[in-house]
Design an enzyme around this catalytic site. Structure first.
Site, mmCIF file in Angstrom:
data_model
loop_
_atom_site.group_PDB
_atom_site.id
_atom_site.type_symbol
_atom_site.label_atom_id
_atom_site.label_comp_id
_atom_site.label_asym_id
_atom_site.label_seq_id
_atom_site.Cartn_x
_atom_site.Cartn_y
_atom_site.Cartn_z
ATOM 1 C CB SER A 1 8.935 -3.361 7.576
ATOM 2 O OG SER A 1 8.293 -2.903 8.947
ATOM 3 C CE LYS B 1 12.882 0.017 5.626
ATOM 4 N NZ LYS B 1 12.440 -1.349 6.670
ATOM 5 C CB SER C 1 9.823 0.478 8.607
ATOM 6 O OG SER C 1 10.606 -0.469 7.986
#
Lengths: 501, 479
Positions: free
Chosen positions: B178, B79, B154
Site C-alpha cells: 500500500s 494517511k 491503499s
C-alpha cells in the site's frame, strides 16, 4: 416423572437415585491478579471508581492502540503456578478469543490458548479426613472485560450501560482436571486454592468484588462405570455457598434427566442464586466459535530461568506445608493448625508469638482465643492487630516464667490491645509483678496466719478446705500479685510446721 | 521558491536564511494544498490549527537559536488511518466519519518533535484495504499524473499529495504494498521499512503482523530523513525493534560499486510490456553504476498471494470487530436489539471490500478450517521468509517490479476483486517476510505513466536500500 426441560420448576432426583450416580466435576476459576495496574496498559485496577474513569486508549480498544504486557501480572501468575505445583513453560503465547459483546471494546479477549504459560499442577484437599490430590490442567493469563449494567440508570428501560473500568484487569484462569466427585470436594478445592493464592499474595480473592469467580463442568455417571457422562458447564458460581448449591442442584437435575429416560444435553447453564437453580443458557449448537489465533500485537512470552528462580526464591511456605509443620514442630492439634494457617497473616503472627514465647501451644491459645476474639469484636484483621506478635509472645513468656499470673495476663492483654504498649510497660507502670519472692511472701503468710487464728484452728483440726480461704486472704493482701502455687505451698508448710511443734 | 517542488533541504534553507518563517511557509502550503486538492481529492481534510501551532513551535525554537529538528517546517500529509489527537481520523470509512481520536500515533509524535507539520489527512482505501483508493467511503483519488487513472492504493492520497506537490513528504501505511504500489503509480518514492522499525502505535490496525508505517517523498533523501525521524523502539508497541536507528542520509554517497543484486526469476517470468522494459532498463543503469546483477530464485513466491490473503483477512476480521456501534463508531440509528445494532451498524457502515475481507477472515479462522487455512498460511509465510534469508546470503539487495502494470483507469478493476488482488503479487512477498522494501521511480511509459522499481534488502538493511535507490535516482538515467 416428567422429562425435565432446561427451565425452572423441574422434578429433581431423589436422594436414593442420586446415590446411585457419581458426579464428575472440574472447575474453571478466574482469579484477579493483585497488580496495581491493568495487564496491557497503565490504568489503575482499583475498585469502585466512577464508571469509565480508569480507562485509556488501550483498554478502551481505540483504533491504533496496542497492548503491552504488564511484568507484575506475569510475576503474580508465575507465583500462582508455582503455588499450585504447575509446570511452567519458558515459551508461551497470547491468543485472541474473538466474540462480540458491548463490554468487550476490542471485540476480542487477549488470552492464552494452545500455548499457556503453565500446565500440569496438583492441589491437595481433605474432605471428611480423606486426603485427595486434584489435578490442575492449566493456568493461563488473560484480560478481563468491562461490565454491562442493565439497571439503575435514567434510561435503563431503553438502554444498557457499559462501565469499562474493569476492562483489562489481569486475570489468571485456573482449569482443573475432572477429578472432583462431590460438591464438598469442589468446595474444599476452591477453599484451598483461595487460601493458597491469598497466601502467596497473588490475589485478594475477594469474591464480593469479583476477584475470584468460578464456573464448573459437571456430569454424572452410574457408580462403578468409567465413561464420563455428558457435561454441562454451570456459570456464575460466585460464592462458596452458591458453588455447593448449584452443584447439588445440577447433579440432582442430571440424575433426574437420566432416570426419566432422557439424555443430558451438552450446554452452558447459568446458576440463579435467587431460585437456587441452574437454567439453560446456550446449547452446543449455539456454542461460540471463538476463532482463536495468535495475538499478533504481542511477542511470545519468554520466561528466563533467572527470572523464575528469583520469583521462586520469594515464595513463602505454603499453607499445607505450614500446617504440617505447626503440628510436628509445635505440637498443635490439627484443628488449631488449620485455624492458624487459614491466612498468611494469622500464620505469621502465630509463628512469631510462638517463637518469642517459647510456648507454642500457649501462644496458639492466646492467638485463637483472646486475640482473635477481640479482633472479631472490633472487626479488625490480624494483619493490623494492635498487639504485635512479638508483644503477645513476650506476654506468654512472662506467664510461663511465673512472672505474672494467668488472671493478671488477661488484664494486661486487654490494656495492650487498647494502647498497643508492650506488657513490660504496663506491668512496670501498674506495679503488677507477681510476688514469688519467698521472704516477702513468708512475712505476708505469717501475718495472715496470725490474723486468722480460728481458721488456723479449723485447718489443724483436719478441715483442710479452709486452706483456700487462707490463700484468698494472702492474695488479697498482695493485691493478687502473689503466685498462687507458691502461697499454697508456703501455707501448708507453715501450718504443718506449727502442728509438729 | 515553488511550493509544489520543495524538498526538505529547501525548506531548511528557507528557514535558515529567514527567507520565510515556518508559519508563513505553513500558511502558504495550506493555501496551495486547499486550492489544488479538488483536482485529485488526495486530502480528505486539512488540519490548519494543528499545523499552525506546530509551525509556531518551530519558529519559537528558531528564535531561541535551538535546533528545530530535521523536519522543521516541512509540510507532511498523513494517511487517514494514522491517528491524530483532535484531528478527525476516518480510515476512509463511514463508520469513523466523525471520529476524533484523543491521542497521537507515536509516528506523529516523533514527526512533530522533529519539526514536521501535519497539513492534513489523506484519502485511502477504507481501513487500508485495496489497491486503488477506490474503496474510500468518501470518493476516489485521481492520479495527479493522469487524472482519469487511480493513484494506486491503499495509500493513494498520500502518494498523490506528494506527486501533486500539496505536501513535501507524506506518511502512508503498507500491509501488502500500500505504499510501494501507489508510489510507483504516482512516480514518487515510497518506503516500507523493516517490520518493527516504525512503531505501529496509533496506526489503525488492518493486519497487525503485516502493517507498517512508512514515508512518501519526491526524493530518496527526503524519504530517508522522514524515516529516520519516526523510526526506533517504542515501548508502546511490543513488536517494535530495539535495533538502533542509523543516520540513513549518511549512506547517500552514490557508491554502489560492487553491490550484489538479485533478480528473482519468479518475479520476472510473467512481467510484460513497458513495465518489463523499464525495469530492465533500470537494471542496466545499476549495472553501469558498478553493481553486480545475478538471477536468483525464490520458489515460494507462487504461494504468496494465497498466503497473504488468508493471513491479512484473518487478522482484519478480528481487528475490525471493534467497529460495533457501541462507543465511537457511527451507530446505525434504527435498531431495537443488540444484535440488530451490530448487524445494521456494520452492514451499513462497511464498504464491500471490508465486508469481503471480514467474511474471508472469519471463515479461515473458523473451527475446523483454522488448520487448513490459517495455520498452513503461517507455514508458507515462513517458507517465503526463508526464500529471502537465502537470497540475502547471496546478494545485498533484490531488485524487482512493483506492479505488473502502471496506473489503471478509475473503475477499470473495481468489479474484479481477484484481478485487483493479483496485482499485489510483487509487493506482498516483502510484506510477508517483513523485510524493508521501497519503490523508486524507474521511468515512464509511452503514455507518460510512471513505473517504479522495487528494491528489497535484508531486515534492518534500510541503509543499503537507500544507498542503492539514491544512486539510481542521482544517475539521471530516469527522466
Amino acid at each position: 416423572m416428567k422429562v425435565p426441560m432446561s427451565s425452572s420448576a423441574i422434578d429433581l432426583a431423589s436422594a436414593d437415585a442420586i446415590a446411585r450416580y457419581e458426579p464428575v466435576i472440574g472447575l474453571e476459576i478466574h482469579v484477579q491478579l493483585a497488580t496495581a495496574t491493568k495487564i496491557f496498559c497503565g490504568c489503575p485496577t482499583g475498585f469502585g471508581a466512577p464508571p469509565n474513569t480508569n480507562v485509556c486508549p488501550v483498554c478502551l480498544g481505540l483504533p491504533g492502540a496496542l497492548p503491552v504486557l504488564n511484568r507484575e501480572a506475569v510475576e503474580l501468575a508465575l507465583k500462582a503456578a508455582l503455588a499450585l505445583n504447575c509446570q511452567i513453560h519458558q515459551h508461551s503465547r497470547f491468543a485472541r478469543k474473538n466474540y462480540f459483546y458491548p463490554d468487550l471494546p476490542k471485540g476480542y479477549q487477549i488470552s492464552q490458548y494452545d500455548e499457556p504459560f503453565s500446565e500440569n499442577g496438583r492441589v491437595e484437599i481433605v474432605v471428611d479426613g480423606v486426603r485427595k490430590s486434584i489435578g490442575i490442567t492449566r493456568i493461563h493469563m488473560e484480560d478481563d472485560a468491562g461490565k454491562s449494567m442493565h439497571e439503575g440508570f435514567k434510561d435503563s428501560a431503553r438502554y444498557s450501560y457499559v462501565d469499562l473500568n474493569r476492562c483489562g484487569t489481569p486475570l489468571c484462569e485456573i482449569v482443573t482436571e475432572p477429578d472432583l466427585r462431590s460438591s464438598d470436594e469442589a468446595y474444599a478445592l476452591l477453599t484451598e486454592i483461595k487460601q493458597v493464592l491469598q497466601f502467596v499474595g497473588v490475589s485478594t480473592c475477594d469474591m464480593e468484588k469479583g476477584h475470584l469467580r468460578c464456573d464448573a463442568n459437571v456430569s454424572v455417571r452410574p457408580r462403578g462405570t468409567l465413561p464420563f457422562g455428558t457435561k454441562a458447564e454451570v456459570k456464575n458460581l460466585n460464592s462458596f455457598r452458591f458453588l455447593k448449591q448449584a452443584l447439588d442442584y445440577e447433579i440432582a437435575r442430571q440424575v433426574a434427566v437420566i432416570e426419566s429416560g432422557g439424555t443430558v444435553e451438552q450446554e452452558t447453564r447459568l446458576y440463579d442464586p435467587d431460585s437456587g437453580e441452574t437454567a439453560g443458557m446456550r446449547s452446543k449448537e449455539h456454542a461460540h466459535d471463538y476463532r482463536y489465533f495468535p495475538e499478533p500485537d504481542l511477542v511470545p512470552l519468554r520466561i528466563a530461568d533467572e527470572w523464575l528462580s528469583a520469583i521462586r526464591a520469594t515464595m513463602p511456605e505454603l499453607p499445607g506445608r505450614k500446617r504440617a509443620r505447626f503440628i510436628s514442630e509445635f505440637g498443635l492439634r490439627e484443628y488449631d493448625a488449620d485455624v492458624l494457617t487459614s491466612t498468611r497473616a494469622a500464620s505469621e503472627y502465630f509463628e512469631t508469638a510462638a517463637r518469642v514465647s517459647g510456648e507454642p501451644r500457649a501462644a496458639a491459645n492466646w492467638v485463637m482465643g483472646d486475640l482473635m476474639g477481640l479482633l472479631k469484636t472490633e472487626a479488625r484483621d490480624i494483619a493490623d492487630a494492635p498487639v504485635s506478635a512479638g508483644n503477645l509472645g513476650d506476654l506468654v513468656k512472662r506467664i510461663a516464667a511465673g512472672e505474672i499470673s494467668g488472671k493478671m495476663a488477661k488484664e494486661i492483654f486487654a490494656k495492650m490491645f487498647a494502647s498497643g504498649e508492650p506488657a513490660a510497660a504496663i506491668i512496670e507502670r501498674e506495679g503488677l509483678k507477681q510476688i514469688s519472692d519467698t521472704d516477702e511472701l513468708q512475712r505476708t503468710v505469717a501475718d495472715v496466719i496470725a490474723k486468722n487464728p480460728k481458721q488456723v484452728e479449723q485447718y489443724k483440726g483436719g478441715k483442710t478446705a479452709v486452706l483456700n480461704y487462707l490463700v484468698g486472704q494472702v492474695m488479697r493482701a498482695t493485691r493478687g500479685q502473689a503466685n498462687v502455687a507458691a502461697v499454697t505451698e508456703l501455707l501448708k508448710k507453715m501450718l504443718g510446721a506449727d502442728r509438729i511443734c | 521558491m515553488k511550493i509544489e517542488s520543495l524538498t526538505i533541504d529547501a525548506v531548511r534553507q528557507a528557514l535558515g536564511t529567514r527567507q520565510a518563517s515556518a508559519a508563513e511557509l505553513t500558511r502558504e502550503a495550506l493555501r496551495f494544498a486547499e486550492r489544488e486538492n479538488p483536482r485529485t481529492g488526495a486530502y480528505l481534510h486539512f488540519s490548519p490549527e494543528r499545523a499552525l501551532a506546530a509551525a509556531a513551535r518551530v519558529d519559537e525554537r528558531l528564535a531561541h537559536g535551538e535546533d528545530p529538528g530535521p523536519l522543521a517546517g516541512v509540510p507532511v500529509a498523513v494517511k487517514d488511518v494514522i491517528v491524530t489527537k483532535g484531528v478527525r481520523t476516518t480510515c476512509a470509512s463511514k463508520l469513523l466519519a466523525n471520529y476524533v481520536p484523543p491521542y497521537d500515533a507515536t509516528a506523529i509524535v516523533r514527526m512533530e518533535a522533529a519539526g514536521g507539520i501535519v497539513l492534513g489527512k489523506t484519502n485511502c482505501d477504507e481501513f487500508a484495504m485495496g489497491s486503488s483508493t477506490e474503496n474510500s467511503a468518501f470518493g476516489p483519488v485521481r492520479n495527479p499524473v493522469a487524472l482519469d487513472r487511480v493513484p494506486g492504493g491503499s495509500s493513494g492520497g498520500s502518494a498523490a499529495a506528494v506527486a501533486q506537490g500539496t505536501a513535501v513528504v507524506a506518511l502512508g501505511s503498507d500491509t501488502g504494498g500500500s505504499i510501494r504500489q501507489p508510489a510507483s503509480f504516482c512516480g514518487v518514492v515510497g518506503v516500507t521499512p523493516t517490520y518493527g522499525r516504525v512503531s505501529r502505535y496509533g496506526l489503525t490496525a488492518f493486519a497487525s503482523s503485516l502493517d507498517h508505517i512508512g514515508p512518501f517523498a519526491r526524493t530518496v533523501k527526503d524519504a530517508a530523513i522522514l524515516l529516520g525521524a519516526i523510526a526506533g523502539r517504542d515501548p508502546a508497541d511490543s513488536t517494535s525493534a530495539e535495533a538502533p536507528v542509523p543516520d540513513y542520509t549518511a549512506a547517500l554517497d552514490g557508491n554502489v560499486k560492487g553491490l550484489k543484486l538479485g533478480l528473482p526469476r519468479e518475479y520476472l517470468k510473467d512481467l510484460k510490456g513497458e513495465s518489463s522494459d523499464l525495469l530492465y532498463r533500470g537494471v542496466d543503469v545499476l549495472k553501469r553504476l558498478g553493481c553486480e546483477v545475478r538471477e536468483i530464485s525464490m520458489p515460494a513466491t507462487d504461494y504468496a498471494i494465497a498466503t497473504y490473503y488468508i493471513i491479512c483477512t484473518a487478522e482484519a476480521s478480528s481487528n475490525l470487530a471493534r467497529y460495533d456501534g457501541v462507543r465511537y463508531t457511527t451507530r446505525s440509528p434504527h435498531s431495537d436489539t443488540l444484535s440488530e445494532m451490530y448487524r445494521n451498524t456494520r452492514g451499513e457502515g462497511f464498504g464491500a471490500e471490508c465486508k469481503r475481507r471480514i467474511m474471508l477472515g472469519t471463515y479461515v479462522l473458523s473451527h475446523g478450517y483454522y488448520d487448513a487455512y490459517y495455520l498452513k498460511a503461517q507455514k508458507v509465510r515462513a517458507l517465503i521468509a526463508r526464500d529471502f534469508a537465502r537470497a540475502f546470503e547471496q546478494v545485498d539487495a533484490i531488485v524487482a517490479p512493483v506492479s505488473p502494470f502502471p496506473a489503471f483507469k478509475l473503475g477499470e478493476k473495481l468489479d474484479d476483486p481477484m484481478a485487483m488482488y493479483l496485482s499485489d503479487i510483487y509487493t506482498i512477498t516483502g510484506s510477508l517476510a517483513g523485510v524493508p522494501c521501497m519503490s523508486v521511480p524507474c521511468g515512464q511509459t509511452a503514455e507518460g505513466l510512471p513505473v517504479g522499481m522495487q528494491i528489497l534488502t535484508r531486515h534492518f538493511g534500510e541503509t543499503t536500500m537507500f544507498r542503492l535507490a539514491h544512486a539510481f535516482e542521482q544517475s539521471g538515467a530516469v527522466n
